[in-house]
Design a protein around this motif. Structure first.
Motif, PDB file in Angstrom:
ATOM      1  N   ILE A   6       0.846  -1.201   0.000  1.00  0.00           N
ATOM      2  CA  ILE A   6       0.000   0.000   0.000  1.00  0.00           C
ATOM      3  C   ILE A   6       0.877   1.246   0.000  1.00  0.00           C
ATOM      4  O   ILE A   6       0.631   2.185  -0.761  1.00  0.00           O
ATOM      5  N   LYS A   7       1.913   1.239   0.834  1.00  0.00           N
ATOM      6  CA  LYS A   7       2.835   2.384   0.865  1.00  0.00           C
ATOM      7  C   LYS A   7       3.513   2.569  -0.489  1.00  0.00           C
ATOM      8  O   LYS A   7       3.716   3.701  -0.940  1.00  0.00           O
ATOM      9  N   CYS A  11       3.227   5.861  -2.837  1.00  0.00           N
ATOM     10  CA  CYS A  11       4.416   6.542  -3.341  1.00  0.00           C
ATOM     11  C   CYS A  11       4.319   6.712  -4.860  1.00  0.00           C
ATOM     12  O   CYS A  11       4.633   7.783  -5.389  1.00  0.00           O
ATOM     13  N   ALA A  12       3.875   5.677  -5.549  1.00  0.00           N
ATOM     14  CA  ALA A  12       3.718   5.759  -7.005  1.00  0.00           C
ATOM     15  C   ALA A  12       2.688   6.821  -7.382  1.00  0.00           C
ATOM     16  O   ALA A  12       2.902   7.583  -8.335  1.00  0.00           O
ATOM     17  N   ILE A  13       1.603   6.889  -6.631  1.00  0.00           N
ATOM     18  CA  ILE A  13       0.561   7.890  -6.893  1.00  0.00           C
ATOM     19  C   ILE A  13       1.138   9.296  -6.750  1.00  0.00           C
ATOM     20  O   ILE A  13       0.914  10.158  -7.607  1.00  0.00           O
ATOM     21  N   GLU A  41      -2.834   2.934 -10.707  1.00  0.00           N
ATOM     22  CA  GLU A  41      -2.169   2.920  -9.403  1.00  0.00           C
ATOM     23  C   GLU A  41      -3.172   3.164  -8.272  1.00  0.00           C
ATOM     24  O   GLU A  41      -3.106   2.516  -7.228  1.00  0.00           O
ATOM     25  N   VAL A  42      -4.099   4.086  -8.486  1.00  0.00           N
ATOM     26  CA  VAL A  42      -5.137   4.355  -7.485  1.00  0.00           C
ATOM     27  C   VAL A  42      -5.996   3.104  -7.291  1.00  0.00           C
ATOM     28  O   VAL A  42      -6.317   2.731  -6.152  1.00  0.00           O
ATOM     29  N   GLU A  43      -6.334   2.441  -8.377  1.00  0.00           N
ATOM     30  CA  GLU A  43      -7.133   1.215  -8.280  1.00  0.00           C
ATOM     31  C   GLU A  43      -6.376   0.136  -7.516  1.00  0.00           C
ATOM     32  O   GLU A  43      -6.952  -0.553  -6.663  1.00  0.00           O
ATOM     33  N   HIS A  44      -5.088  -0.017  -7.786  1.00  0.00           N
ATOM     34  CA  HIS A  44      -4.287  -0.998  -7.052  1.00  0.00           C
ATOM     35  C   HIS A  44      -4.269  -0.685  -5.559  1.00  0.00           C
ATOM     36  O   HIS A  44      -4.416  -1.589  -4.728  1.00  0.00           O
ATOM     37  N   LEU A  52      -6.605  -5.581   2.829  1.00  0.00           N
ATOM     38  CA  LEU A  52      -6.116  -5.425   4.199  1.00  0.00           C
ATOM     39  C   LEU A  52      -7.282  -5.345   5.190  1.00  0.00           C
ATOM     40  O   LEU A  52      -7.237  -5.961   6.259  1.00  0.00           O
ATOM     41  N   GLU A  53      -8.319  -4.616   4.829  1.00  0.00           N
ATOM     42  CA  GLU A  53      -9.502  -4.541   5.700  1.00  0.00           C
ATOM     43  C   GLU A  53     -10.135  -5.913   5.880  1.00  0.00           C
ATOM     44  O   GLU A  53     -10.541  -6.274   6.993  1.00  0.00           O
TER      45      GLU A  53
END
Length: 62
Positions: A6-7, A11-13, A41-44, A52-53
């Motif tokens: 997620i991090k 970072c990519a976003i 990237e936002v979708e990923h 995670l949830e």
């Protein structure tokens, strides 16, 4: 591992957003490709957050 991924997506976003700002009026070809990449990237990131949830729900329900 999910939190690290997620991090990485976050970072990519940030990087693609910055790249869009730098290329906006200078490189229209690159600029026009970036929204597609950014949306992926936002979708990923959203998919990983949802996963995670789900994992947290499973772990806390035991």
């Amino acid at each position: 591992m999910l939190e690290q991924n997620i991090k990485g997506e976050q970072c990519a976003i940030k990087t693609y957003n910055a790249f869009m700002k730098k290329t906006k009026d200078k490189d229209p070809v690159t600029y026009n490709m970036l929204p597609t990449i950014l949306s992926q990237e936002v979708e990923h990131e959203e998919d990983l957050q949802a996963l995670l949830e789900d994992v947290n729900l499973i772990m806390h329900s035991k």
